[in-house]
Every structure is written in C-alpha cells, then in structure tokens.
Design an enzyme around this catalytic site. Sequence first.
Site, PDB file in Angstrom:
ATOM      1  N   ASP A  47       0.864  -1.178   0.000  1.00 26.80           N
ATOM      2  CA  ASP A  47       0.000   0.000   0.000  1.00 26.80           C
ATOM      3  C   ASP A  47       0.902   1.230   0.000  1.00 26.80           C
ATOM      4  O   ASP A  47       1.688   1.434   0.922  1.00 26.80           O
ATOM      5  CB  ASP A  47      -0.897  -0.034   1.254  1.00 26.80           C
ATOM      6  N   ASP A  77      -2.727   2.491  -6.130  1.00 26.58           N
ATOM      7  CA  ASP A  77      -1.695   2.509  -5.088  1.00 26.58           C
ATOM      8  C   ASP A  77      -1.725   1.282  -4.188  1.00 26.58           C
ATOM      9  O   ASP A  77      -1.217   1.331  -3.072  1.00 26.58           O
ATOM     10  CB  ASP A  77      -1.830   3.793  -4.250  1.00 26.58           C
ATOM     11  N   GLU A  78      -2.307   0.203  -4.643  1.00 26.15           N
ATOM     12  CA  GLU A  78      -2.466  -0.948  -3.772  1.00 26.15           C
ATOM     13  C   GLU A  78      -2.383  -2.241  -4.583  1.00 26.15           C
ATOM     14  O   GLU A  78      -2.928  -2.291  -5.699  1.00 26.15           O
ATOM     15  CB  GLU A  78      -3.880  -0.906  -3.183  1.00 26.15           C
TER      16      GLU A  78
END
Lengths: 423, 378
Positions: free
Chosen positions: A40, A134-135
Amino acid sequence: MSRRQLERGRAVRGTVTADGIAPLGRADPDDADCVVLHIDMDAFFTSVEELRSPGLRGRPVIVGGTGPRGVVAAANYPAREYGVHSAMPMSRALRMCPDAVVRPPDGAAYRRVSAAVMDILRSVTPEVEQLSVDEAFLDVSGARRRLGGPVRIAELIRSRVHGEQGLTCSVGVAATKFAAKLASTRCKPDGLLLIPTAHVAAFLHPLPVGALWGVGDKTEQALRRLGLRTVGDVARTPPETLRHELGQALGAHLAELAWGRDPRPVTTETADKSVGAEETFDSDVRDPETIRRELLRLTEKVARRLRASGQAGRTVVVKLRRADFRTVTRSRTLGEPTDVAREVFTAAGELYEASGLSGVPLRLVGVRMEGLVPAGQIHHQLALDEPDQGWRAAERVQDEVIRRFGAGAIGPAALAFRDEDDV
Amino acid sequence: MKFRVERDVLADAVAWTARTLPVRPSVPVLAGMLLDAGEDDGRQRLRLSSFDYEVSAQVSVDIDVDEPGRTLVSGRLLAEIVRNLPPQAVEISTDGAKVVVSCGSAKFTLLTLPVEDYPTLPAMPELTGSVLSDAFAAAVSQVAVAAGRDDTLPMLTGVRVEIEGETVTLASTDRYRLAVRELTWTPQDPGVSAVALVPAKTLADTAKSLTSGAQVSIALSTAGSGEGMIGFEGGGRRTTTRLLDGDFPKYRALLPDSFNSVAEVQKSEFVEAVKRVSLVAERNTPLRLAFSDGRLVLEAGAGDEAQAVEVLDASLEGDDIQIAFNSTFLVDGLNAIESDIARLQFTTSTKPAIITGKPVDDGASDYRYLIMPVRLSS
C-alpha cells in the site's frame, strides 16, 4: 469503523507475537507460510505531489477539487494531523487546516508513477493482483527460492520502491489477503508488519468488527445489536447464530474471517465480464441519424478499451432507454470475437434498426461487448475479399495517433466537426 | 376424379413433390399438393404439383384413369399417408368435397382445398441444353458445398452458372472458400452464352433427385424476359426455381495462378487424420498444417488445452509451408475432389490455397476448391 481508525500513523517494522507487536529482530522471522503481501503506497497522491515540488515536504498538502463543491481526494500525514481526511468537503478541510497547500488531482502523473511501482512488483513475481493505483496483493510463494522469505521480499520491495521512485510504501505480510491487508494498514506509513499464522486470531480478536472485510455500516449495526463489538466477539459466536442473524452467505463468511480464514487467492487478473459505454442525452433524442452517430461514438470507445486491454468480445449488446425509462437491450453474437469498432458498429447499427425504436425518443443509449477473450487467443478466418490491411490495421493506427496526439486527434469522419463535449 | 396407381410409384412421386411444400405457407392453398389425372401425350398420367412461389415441382407418373379430374389436398398429410400404405394398388377418388384414398383394407378420407385458388405454376422456360444427369449431380454437389448459408448475403447462397457454348462453369463461395467446376454439355444453340445465380440448396437437391433419367434438360429464361428463372427436367420430374439477384463476386480474379509450394497427399488418409486431429480443436480454433519434404504434420490445440498431432507422408515441391485452416472447410474440399490423391497449392500462409485432385492423363474433371487460411494470433 474505517481504515483510518485502524491506522496508528507511526511507522512500524515488526511482527505480531503473543505479546503484541515486536520489532523484527535478527532471528529468522516466522514467515514460512505467509506468502501473501499487501503493498500500500503511503499517502500516494500527495507523495507524488511532494516528489514533484520538494518544497512541499513537511507541509500539509491536500489533493482534491478546488471548486465550491470540491472534495478531498488525499491528504498527506501532516494534513491528517489536523483531522483532514479523504472524502471530506474541501471547504471543511481548509477550515481545519488553513495553511494546507491544495493541488488539483493529476491523474496522468499518478498513473505513470503507479505503473512504475507495479512494474517493480511484477519483477518480483508475476502473481500481482492490482487493486487500485496505489495498492496490490502479491503471492510470493514462487519467488522465495530466488529472493528469500516473504519478509525479505517485502523489505526488498520497500527499498526498491523508495530507491527507484522516491516513495514510501507499507507492506503487510500474512498467509491470507485479509490479514495481509490489515497488517499493512496497521504499520503505515513506511512500515512492514508480519502476522504469523499462529498469531492471526490473537491479532484480530481485539479489533473492532468494522475491521472485518465485508462489514460496512449496516452489518456493523446488526452486529452491535447482537452485542458484538470486536472481532473476538464474532469469533466466539456460534456460526449458526451468525448465519441466522446475517443471512447464510455473510454469516458463514464472517464466522470464517473472524478466525483469520480467508479463502480468496491472489488472482493476477480480475477478468472483465464485459466492456461497455453508455450515454445519457441532455434531452431526449429521436433522430435516428443522431442515435446512430452516438452508437458509433460509443462503439469506438468500447473497441478502443478492448484493444487497450488486449481483449476481444464475441457478443454485441445495444441498450436503448426510452423517454419513459422503459429499456430494451438487443444482442447479437458474432462469428468470431472482435476488437474492431467497424465490425462492432455494423452489428450495433443493425440491432438498433431491428429494435423498432427508430424514431422513438431515447434518453440513453449504450453499447457493450460480452463474451470477452484475450485478443491473443483469436484466430482470424481470412476472407477472400478481405484486404491485406483492413479496418483492424486502420484502428490500430488510430490508437497510435491518439496515444501520441491525444483523444480527438483522429476518429471516424461521421464524428468530426462536433462540439468538443461530444467527442 | 378417379384413378389407380402402384403404391411404390405413387410414394416416390408424392415424396419428391412434397419436398417443395413450404414449411410455413404464406397462403393456405400452398400447403396443398395438386393432383391432376388425365391424358397426356396419349398416355394416362397423374401429374403432381407443389409450389411456394420460389420453387415449383411437378412429376407425372403412369396411372389407370377411370375419371379424369383435378383436386388439391394437404401435401404433408398425403405424403405421410402414402409413405405408410401397404404394398398394394392404391385407388384415389373424389367424393364431393373429399378425397378418398384406398389401399388394401385401409381407407382414408381427406378434405380438399379450393383448387380454383391454387396458383398457376410458372411455365418451363425454353430449353437451353441438356447434360448427363449423374455428371451434373456430381458437379453441383462439388460446388454447392462452398455456398454460403447466411441469408443476409443472398448472392452468396447461390451457385453461379455460366454457360458458354459447350461449357458450363459452376461456382460458389461463402467468402472463405470458393469452389469452381467446369463441365461440358449439349446446348441447343452452340453459340449460347448466359449466366444465372441459382439458389444452391435447391440446385443441389434438384440435381440429386433428377438422376433417375439419363439426361437433365436445363431451361434458362434470359434476363430480358421478365423475372429470371431456371427449369430442370429429367425422368418425368421437372422443377423451376427463381434466380437470385445480386452481383456474384468476380471470382476468376481470386484464383491465384502461381504458387510457391505444391503438395500431394493420399486423400482418404488425409481426411481421416484431419477429422482425428481436429477432435481437440474447439470451435473456431484452427487446424495447423506443416508441409516439409516427405511429410505433413497436422496439429490442433495449444497452450493449456488438449492437443493432438499426427504425421502423414506427403510429397512437396517448392518451399516448406506452415498454414492453418478451419478443419470443416478443409474436409469439405478434400471430400469434393474426385481423385485419390489431393494436390494442394500454396503461396503463403495468409494467401488462398487451392485444392484439386492430382491431374491424370485423360484429363479428369476440372474442379478447383480455393480455401482461405486462418491467421493465427501472434
């Protein structure tokens, strides 16, 4: 209950033990079966902004809309200390933190950095399940022989992301996706947390029920009515009771999850079932030519998305909604899957003509391709009257022109000379 | 109306006529079969007719007439009944508005349809020429296999018939293959020149059903004389069909005349191997062929699917070639050639290939089957 409340806001580099979180020492970590990593990025949008304007570092930064109805898309950690968080109205955020630097979102820049980070992850293992910009989840079981244990791989990823992109990320390491995601949330920012399988239950049970995947406001209220506030409360409730109170599927799911059992595998691709686009007109449209042009525009969009994602569809679906909201869908399955707008539009136009709604006022039209297959698996039966370079080639060139010169640089003549909003 | 007829003779004639009955008649009388008993050229004949405005069929058989007359009955029902009659003489007679069919101890009473409402069958156009019935049936079946079945492209559902003096050229294509066959015939006018586009299914059925006589007469109405129509007659049966409109592709230009490779393979072995190997090919996945000197490797299936491979002896002149085909199209072509040895001519893996029989000295049939390859995903 939101993730925000689970975050501690202090960097952690540790492992869960029977006595809480302990720093990772020199001893080999207990990570033998913890092959799922959750990566993350920390305050991703604002971190990218800070990277572009190093003067921002240390100051509160907010990314979001600046208009009268603007909403916070992301806030960096200094801004969060003022209580700013995403989805908050910008006006309120600025009242809480008047000194914050506000930047409008730059999606293209974030996607560029995101792609570079995902490339790093894919160099570790092809088993990457990207959740958002973003993960991502990684299954590193196949990379252990090459790169070492999961914790070592997590360290490697963190140092490469920092070294190559100048950004920090947090990594959760566990045996399941659920626990790995909780771990990364807990160790943010710039952290690493291992939850050994033996300690998953002990780690979970003090957490509030909202930490369970699949528990939103409604379910949280239902659980509270049963007097269940923590994951441990749920774990100690007989599964039959949960199923009875919450329904078969959700009850069974939570009973498993409360003990850290999560059967979901890391899947590299969530295969799309369909790719579609639709348009609601500002005012109802009855002119068949205008409808056909809109169908062509939507078809171009759908076909371009198919080509961009390396897919082709077999079934063309046209959706037509009348002024009174009565909606008809018509579909046709083609001889072989296609990603060529020209072929899709031929079918879509015929479906519209055959729908009996020609000349009827419509408020919405849509085009969708179903029966998707990877484009690499299509074999094309050549036809006698087919030119060597056909529409397929023309549309690939079109993609290339759009990639270089932007949308609107090239397109079917029927769509030209129209308002910018229409293209 | 009253007549007697042999059961087998009647059954044949009724069954043949019934094939043209429309499945969903646009007007009720078209579901009827017209029975007309009387004198024809000094012989006592029964004429059976059916018509669906596209195709007409008419057959006449010898009978013993007690009382001439005409009547119209449900064609399907009559065909069902006659097919199941015992092998004895059949007597058919009218009784007021009914038709009585008796055979042995069985007796059927059928309602009649209004015969006066039945349309007049189109007249047979003027005779254009005649052809040996077996040769004609064989040639038509070789060509019709490549015709399209997609009614949205009607001109591809036909067989193009080109008549040039003593030569008849038949051609059909569905855009993925093209079959061409030339045959000789006996024209009425040696200088005749005509073209027609005949529905392939009707033509194939007709040609096959006219092999009882030695010759088939072909009558083509020229384009100038109203609606295009073609008629066929042989062995007491005659049928007419409306011609298709539309431009047939200029197919001669599509036939390549130079090749980079020529392969020859034992046909029956080849067909068997294609069928075997393509068992693992799912719908739309092609059969891959690799020809090199002395052998042909057939493969289907790929990646994580089931796979199959088989190797055959094959002679090859020219470049090695790898090429992929829809296996059904390939089998259709191989089955259509008359020789035991199939000759395949290739240019490249994305250009049409030609399948013919290996030519023999006495000049075997001039049949060419062009097949477009499948371009494999890269």
